[in-house]
Each structure stands twice: as C-alpha cells, then as structure tokens.
Design a protein around this motif. Structure first.
Motif, PDB file in Angstrom:
ATOM      1  N   GLU A  79       7.623 -22.504  20.367  1.00 62.44           N
ATOM      2  CA  GLU A  79       7.483 -23.531  21.402  1.00 62.44           C
ATOM      3  C   GLU A  79       8.152 -24.835  20.974  1.00 62.44           C
ATOM      4  OE1 GLU A  79       3.412 -24.084  22.525  1.00 62.44           O
ATOM      5  OE2 GLU A  79       3.184 -21.981  23.123  1.00 62.44           O
ATOM      6  N   GLN A  80       7.939 -25.203  19.725  1.00 65.58           N
ATOM      7  CA  GLN A  80       8.554 -26.436  19.191  1.00 65.58           C
ATOM      8  C   GLN A  80      10.075 -26.339  19.238  1.00 65.58           C
ATOM      9  OE1 GLN A  80       7.138 -29.225  18.231  1.00 65.58           O
ATOM     10  NE2 GLN A  80       8.595 -30.219  16.904  1.00 65.58           N
ATOM     11  N   ILE A  84       0.404 -23.825  30.448  1.00 67.50           N
ATOM     12  CA  ILE A  84       1.862 -23.807  30.576  1.00 67.50           C
ATOM     13  C   ILE A  84       2.406 -24.397  29.290  1.00 67.50           C
ATOM     14  CG2 ILE A  84       3.867 -24.680  31.818  1.00 67.50           C
ATOM     15  CD1 ILE A  84       2.150 -24.638  34.343  1.00 67.50           C
ATOM     16  N   ASP A  85       3.304 -23.649  28.646  1.00 68.98           N
ATOM     17  CA  ASP A  85       3.809 -24.066  27.343  1.00 68.98           C
ATOM     18  C   ASP A  85       4.554 -25.389  27.410  1.00 68.98           C
ATOM     19  OD1 ASP A  85       2.782 -21.744  26.148  1.00 68.98           O
ATOM     20  OD2 ASP A  85       4.637 -20.631  26.505  1.00 68.98           O
ATOM     21  N   LEU A  86       5.544 -25.471  28.302  1.00 64.06           N
ATOM     22  CA  LEU A  86       6.393 -26.656  28.378  1.00 64.06           C
ATOM     23  C   LEU A  86       6.658 -27.017  29.834  1.00 64.06           C
ATOM     24  CD1 LEU A  86       9.153 -25.470  25.851  1.00 64.06           C
ATOM     25  CD2 LEU A  86       7.073 -26.752  25.315  1.00 64.06           C
ATOM     26  N   GLU A 127       7.678 -20.842  30.109  1.00 63.96           N
ATOM     27  CA  GLU A 127       6.885 -19.954  29.264  1.00 63.96           C
ATOM     28  C   GLU A 127       7.761 -19.576  28.077  1.00 63.96           C
ATOM     29  OE1 GLU A 127       3.731 -17.405  27.965  1.00 63.96           O
ATOM     30  OE2 GLU A 127       3.820 -19.187  29.235  1.00 63.96           O
ATOM     31  N   VAL A 128       7.254 -19.776  26.872  1.00 66.03           N
ATOM     32  CA  VAL A 128       8.009 -19.456  25.658  1.00 66.03           C
ATOM     33  C   VAL A 128       7.417 -18.183  25.060  1.00 66.03           C
ATOM     34  CG1 VAL A 128       8.715 -20.237  23.365  1.00 66.03           C
ATOM     35  CG2 VAL A 128       8.471 -21.895  25.235  1.00 66.03           C
ATOM     36  N   ASP A 180      10.906 -20.953  34.286  1.00 60.72           N
ATOM     37  CA  ASP A 180      11.850 -20.398  33.316  1.00 60.72           C
ATOM     38  C   ASP A 180      11.103 -19.706  32.193  1.00 60.72           C
ATOM     39  OD1 ASP A 180      13.701 -21.763  34.856  1.00 60.72           O
ATOM     40  OD2 ASP A 180      14.438 -23.039  33.242  1.00 60.72           O
ATOM     41  N   VAL A 181      11.801 -18.808  31.523  1.00 61.94           N
ATOM     42  CA  VAL A 181      11.276 -18.172  30.315  1.00 61.94           C
ATOM     43  C   VAL A 181      12.298 -18.402  29.209  1.00 61.94           C
ATOM     44  CG1 VAL A 181      10.672 -15.981  29.206  1.00 61.94           C
ATOM     45  CG2 VAL A 181       9.971 -16.414  31.575  1.00 61.94           C
TER      46      VAL A 181
END
Length: 119
Positions: free
Chosen positions: A11-12, A37-39, A51-52, A97-98
């Motif tokens: 994610e980073q 939601i990741d980002l 989504e990561v 997006d992924v």
C-alpha cells in the motif's frame, strides 16, 4: 515479513507510485463499518478509490483476480459512505482502480488496472 506487513508495504509503495504518476492524495486506509478502502486519490477531477493487492504466488489466480465480486461490492459501499461523509467530493466522477503486485520481483512495478470495476 508476515502477510499483513507485506500488504501494508505494498500500500505504501502504491501510494507513492500513484502520486509519482500525477494523482493527488486524499486519504489512506479509509475505514467505516462497511469496510475499508486502501487509497483514495484525485486523478484530475476524478476521485479514485484504489484497492491494493499483493500476491507472492500466482497459483491461486494472482493479485488482481483476488478482488472478487464480494470485495468489489464492499469497496463500492464503503466509497458511497465516504462520499456521504465528505460532501466536498460528492460532485466528482468516481473510478475504482486496482494496483496489483504479482511477485516479489515486481514490487516496484505494479500492474495498474484503471476502472477495474464499476457501480
């Protein structure tokens, strides 16, 4: 490195990678009772929910394929919650997006699936 640490690391890396590619940061790890939601970033006037995924092994379909219909539904509901609680983004177009890291050797070169799924 355990699975959770690898996920946070991915994610980073995705966060910085997307910013390097021109997206503007909004939020990371948005969490509500509906999901996470990741980002969240802006791509011009489009609000992008990302989504990561990281998979060290492609035997079970790889990182991108792990975003199932059920997971997509949770992300969409969580995005709707984000929009309800952040009125400044309600008029933006939205995109899902992924970012997929398929193997350890590809950690710095993710696959970016723009508009990977829709409402």
């Amino acid at each position: 490195m355990d699975k959770q640490t690898r996920g946070k690391d991915a994610e980073q890396k995705a966060w910085h990678w997307l910013i390097k590619h021109g997206l503007k940061p909004v939020s990371r790890n948005y969490l509500c009772k509906l999901g996470e939601i990741d980002l969240i970033l802006l791509d011009g006037a489009t609000l992008v929910f990302v989504e990561v995924r990281y998979r060290a092994d492609k035997r079970f379909g790889g990182a991108a394929n792990s975003v199932t219909a059920n997971k997509q539904h949770k992300i969409i509901r969580t995005a709707q919650h984000f929009l309800m609680t952040h009125s400044q983004f309600q008029q933006h177009n939205c995109r899902f997006d992924v970012i997929a890291y398929e193997t350890p050797s590809e950690e710095n070169k993710p696959m970016w699936y723009k508009d990977a799924f829709r409402l």
